[in-house]
Motif scaffolding. Structure first.
Motif, PDB file in Angstrom:
ATOM      1  N   ARG A  58     -11.592  -5.867 -76.365  1.00  0.00           N
ATOM      2  CA  ARG A  58     -10.269  -5.349 -76.719  1.00  0.00           C
ATOM      3  C   ARG A  58      -9.167  -5.978 -75.868  1.00  0.00           C
ATOM      4  NH1 ARG A  58     -13.832  -3.362 -79.058  1.00  0.00           N
ATOM      5  NH2 ARG A  58     -13.705  -2.040 -80.848  1.00  0.00           N
ATOM      6  N   LEU A  59      -9.463  -6.232 -74.613  1.00  0.00           N
ATOM      7  CA  LEU A  59      -8.467  -6.868 -73.754  1.00  0.00           C
ATOM      8  C   LEU A  59      -8.300  -8.354 -74.076  1.00  0.00           C
ATOM      9  CD1 LEU A  59      -9.398  -5.236 -70.323  1.00  0.00           C
ATOM     10  CD2 LEU A  59      -7.442  -4.687 -71.793  1.00  0.00           C
ATOM     11  N   VAL A  60      -9.408  -9.055 -74.232  1.00  0.00           N
ATOM     12  CA  VAL A  60      -9.368 -10.503 -74.472  1.00  0.00           C
ATOM     13  C   VAL A  60      -8.755 -10.830 -75.831  1.00  0.00           C
ATOM     14  CG1 VAL A  60     -10.837 -12.517 -74.879  1.00  0.00           C
ATOM     15  CG2 VAL A  60     -11.225 -11.075 -72.882  1.00  0.00           C
ATOM     16  N   LEU A  61      -9.099 -10.084 -76.855  1.00  0.00           N
ATOM     17  CA  LEU A  61      -8.623 -10.407 -78.199  1.00  0.00           C
ATOM     18  C   LEU A  61      -7.142 -10.103 -78.410  1.00  0.00           C
ATOM     19  CD1 LEU A  61     -11.704  -9.478 -80.397  1.00  0.00           C
ATOM     20  CD2 LEU A  61     -10.953 -11.729 -79.611  1.00  0.00           C
ATOM     21  N   ARG A  62      -6.486  -9.564 -77.411  1.00  0.00           N
ATOM     22  CA  ARG A  62      -5.027  -9.410 -77.478  1.00  0.00           C
ATOM     23  C   ARG A  62      -4.327 -10.751 -77.299  1.00  0.00           C
ATOM     24  NH1 ARG A  62      -3.942  -3.969 -73.858  1.00  0.00           N
ATOM     25  NH2 ARG A  62      -4.945  -2.533 -75.294  1.00  0.00           N
ATOM     26  N   ARG A  63      -5.059 -11.700 -76.730  1.00  0.00           N
ATOM     27  CA  ARG A  63      -4.505 -13.041 -76.517  1.00  0.00           C
ATOM     28  C   ARG A  63      -4.520 -13.806 -77.838  1.00  0.00           C
ATOM     29  NH1 ARG A  63      -4.168 -14.756 -71.456  1.00  0.00           N
ATOM     30  NH2 ARG A  63      -4.357 -16.901 -72.158  1.00  0.00           N
ATOM     31  N   LEU A  64      -3.649 -14.791 -77.967  1.00  0.00           N
ATOM     32  CA  LEU A  64      -3.616 -15.627 -79.159  1.00  0.00           C
ATOM     33  C   LEU A  64      -4.788 -16.592 -79.210  1.00  0.00           C
ATOM     34  CD1 LEU A  64       0.199 -16.406 -79.369  1.00  0.00           C
ATOM     35  CD2 LEU A  64      -1.128 -14.746 -80.702  1.00  0.00           C
ATOM     36  N   HIS A  65      -5.256 -17.053 -78.028  1.00  0.00           N
ATOM     37  CA  HIS A  65      -6.388 -17.972 -77.944  1.00  0.00           C
ATOM     38  C   HIS A  65      -7.019 -17.826 -76.559  1.00  0.00           C
ATOM     39  CE1 HIS A  65      -4.048 -20.741 -75.429  1.00  0.00           C
ATOM     40  NE2 HIS A  65      -3.044 -20.490 -76.248  1.00  0.00           N
ATOM     41  N   PRO A  66      -8.244 -18.278 -76.409  1.00  0.00           N
ATOM     42  CA  PRO A  66      -8.896 -18.199 -75.094  1.00  0.00           C
ATOM     43  C   PRO A  66      -8.178 -19.075 -74.064  1.00  0.00           C
ATOM     44  CG  PRO A  66     -10.456 -18.916 -76.802  1.00  0.00           C
ATOM     45  CD  PRO A  66      -9.106 -18.854 -77.424  1.00  0.00           C
ATOM     46  N   PHE A  68      -9.559 -21.214 -71.965  1.00  0.00           N
ATOM     47  CA  PHE A  68     -10.125 -22.558 -71.925  1.00  0.00           C
ATOM     48  C   PHE A  68     -10.607 -23.017 -73.296  1.00  0.00           C
ATOM     49  CE2 PHE A  68     -10.880 -20.852 -67.608  1.00  0.00           C
ATOM     50  CZ  PHE A  68     -10.017 -21.688 -66.928  1.00  0.00           C
ATOM     51  N   GLY A  69      -9.941 -22.608 -74.328  1.00  0.00           N
ATOM     52  CA  GLY A  69     -10.313 -23.025 -75.678  1.00  0.00           C
ATOM     53  C   GLY A  69      -9.129 -22.902 -76.613  1.00  0.00           C
ATOM     54  N   GLU A  70      -9.275 -23.479 -77.789  1.00  0.00           N
ATOM     55  CA  GLU A  70      -8.182 -23.452 -78.752  1.00  0.00           C
ATOM     56  C   GLU A  70      -8.234 -22.228 -79.660  1.00  0.00           C
ATOM     57  OE1 GLU A  70      -7.844 -27.183 -80.764  1.00  0.00           O
ATOM     58  OE2 GLU A  70      -8.115 -28.305 -78.900  1.00  0.00           O
ATOM     59  N   ARG A  71      -9.457 -21.730 -79.891  1.00  0.00           N
ATOM     60  CA  ARG A  71      -9.587 -20.549 -80.748  1.00  0.00           C
ATOM     61  C   ARG A  71     -10.823 -19.763 -80.339  1.00  0.00           C
ATOM     62  NH1 ARG A  71     -13.499 -21.358 -84.602  1.00  0.00           N
ATOM     63  NH2 ARG A  71     -14.125 -23.499 -84.939  1.00  0.00           N
ATOM     64  N   PHE A  72     -10.843 -18.492 -80.674  1.00  0.00           N
ATOM     65  CA  PHE A  72     -12.006 -17.664 -80.411  1.00  0.00           C
ATOM     66  C   PHE A  72     -13.089 -18.000 -81.421  1.00  0.00           C
ATOM     67  CE2 PHE A  72      -8.589 -14.997 -78.637  1.00  0.00           C
ATOM     68  CZ  PHE A  72      -9.107 -14.802 -77.364  1.00  0.00           C
ATOM     69  N   GLN A  73     -14.328 -18.007 -80.980  1.00  0.00           N
ATOM     70  CA  GLN A  73     -15.454 -18.273 -81.869  1.00  0.00           C
ATOM     71  C   GLN A  73     -16.192 -16.960 -82.100  1.00  0.00           C
ATOM     72  OE1 GLN A  73     -17.707 -21.332 -79.930  1.00  0.00           O
ATOM     73  NE2 GLN A  73     -16.109 -22.856 -80.217  1.00  0.00           N
ATOM     74  N   LEU A  74     -15.783 -16.262 -83.142  1.00  0.00           N
ATOM     75  CA  LEU A  74     -16.349 -14.956 -83.459  1.00  0.00           C
ATOM     76  C   LEU A  74     -17.157 -15.045 -84.747  1.00  0.00           C
ATOM     77  CD1 LEU A  74     -13.159 -12.837 -82.734  1.00  0.00           C
ATOM     78  CD2 LEU A  74     -15.155 -13.113 -81.266  1.00  0.00           C
ATOM     79  N   PRO A  75     -18.189 -14.235 -84.869  1.00  0.00           N
ATOM     80  CA  PRO A  75     -18.970 -14.253 -86.104  1.00  0.00           C
ATOM     81  C   PRO A  75     -18.127 -13.778 -87.285  1.00  0.00           C
ATOM     82  CG  PRO A  75     -19.732 -12.504 -84.625  1.00  0.00           C
ATOM     83  CD  PRO A  75     -18.696 -13.275 -83.897  1.00  0.00           C
ATOM     84  N   THR A  76     -18.370 -14.379 -88.426  1.00  0.00           N
ATOM     85  CA  THR A  76     -17.615 -14.000 -89.622  1.00  0.00           C
ATOM     86  C   THR A  76     -18.485 -13.252 -90.636  1.00  0.00           C
ATOM     87  OG1 THR A  76     -18.063 -16.181 -90.565  1.00  0.00           O
ATOM     88  CG2 THR A  76     -15.975 -15.889 -89.402  1.00  0.00           C
ATOM     89  N   ARG A  77     -19.791 -13.489 -90.591  1.00  0.00           N
ATOM     90  CA  ARG A  77     -20.689 -12.814 -91.537  1.00  0.00           C
ATOM     91  C   ARG A  77     -20.884 -11.357 -91.134  1.00  0.00           C
ATOM     92  NH1 ARG A  77     -25.950 -16.055 -93.228  1.00  0.00           N
ATOM     93  NH2 ARG A  77     -26.170 -14.084 -94.313  1.00  0.00           N
ATOM     94  N   GLN A  78     -20.939 -10.491 -92.125  1.00  0.00           N
ATOM     95  CA  GLN A  78     -21.154  -9.074 -91.856  1.00  0.00           C
ATOM     96  C   GLN A  78     -22.286  -8.495 -92.703  1.00  0.00           C
ATOM     97  OE1 GLN A  78     -17.468  -6.959 -92.154  1.00  0.00           O
ATOM     98  NE2 GLN A  78     -16.513  -8.124 -90.528  1.00  0.00           N
TER      99      GLN A  78
END
Length: 138
Positions: A58-66, A68-78
């Motif tokens: 919850r704290l980290v995902l408030r950021r626009l990007h990591p 040390f990275g350009e985008r968050f790598q989160l799972p998309t399949r549910q």
């Protein structure tokens, strides 16, 4: 920097596993022995991990990007498919039989024993077997 952060995260993970005693397969097997000498230690370690991740995400995902990275790598399949269910079942059976989860197994490699060596070798063989099966199926 991204690689360094991976090493630091792995170090923290390994230290946590070792300090909590989760590198001892007897702890895991004791947790699974609910009808005998039940050891609740694992539930506290899992609870701490879930609480930390719940708050951290919850704290980290408030950021626009990591950082040390350009985008968050989160799972998309549910969805739940047969590969996930079969794989999770095999993982659980292997964990229950050996008392080793892959993370603690690699953390325990410094005190290599015959059962640990057998588990690591067969785990790697399982990776190759799974890859061969899934490659042939697609």
């Amino acid at each position: 920097m991204k690689t360094l952060m991976g090493y630091i995260a792995g170090l923290i993970f390994g230290l946590g596993l070792t300090i909590s005693g989760m590198t001892d397969p007897a702890r895991v097997l004791g947790f699974l022995d609910i009808a005998g000498a039940w050891d609740p230690t694992l539930i506290f370690v899992l609870g701490g991990a879930v609480a930390t991740n719940f708050i951290g995400y919850r704290l980290v995902l408030r950021r626009l990007h990591p950082i040390f990275g350009e985008r968050f790598q989160l799972p998309t399949r549910q969805d739940l498919d047969s590969r996930l269910i079969v794989g999770a079942s095999l993982f659980g059976i292997g964990w229950g039989l050996s008392g080793y989860c892959p993370g603690p197994a690699f953390t325990s490699i410094v005190g290599l024993s015959a059962p640990l060596f057998a588990m690591l070798v067969t785990m790697v063989l399982g990776w190759f077997l799974a890859r061969a099966i899934t490659t042939r199926a697609t």
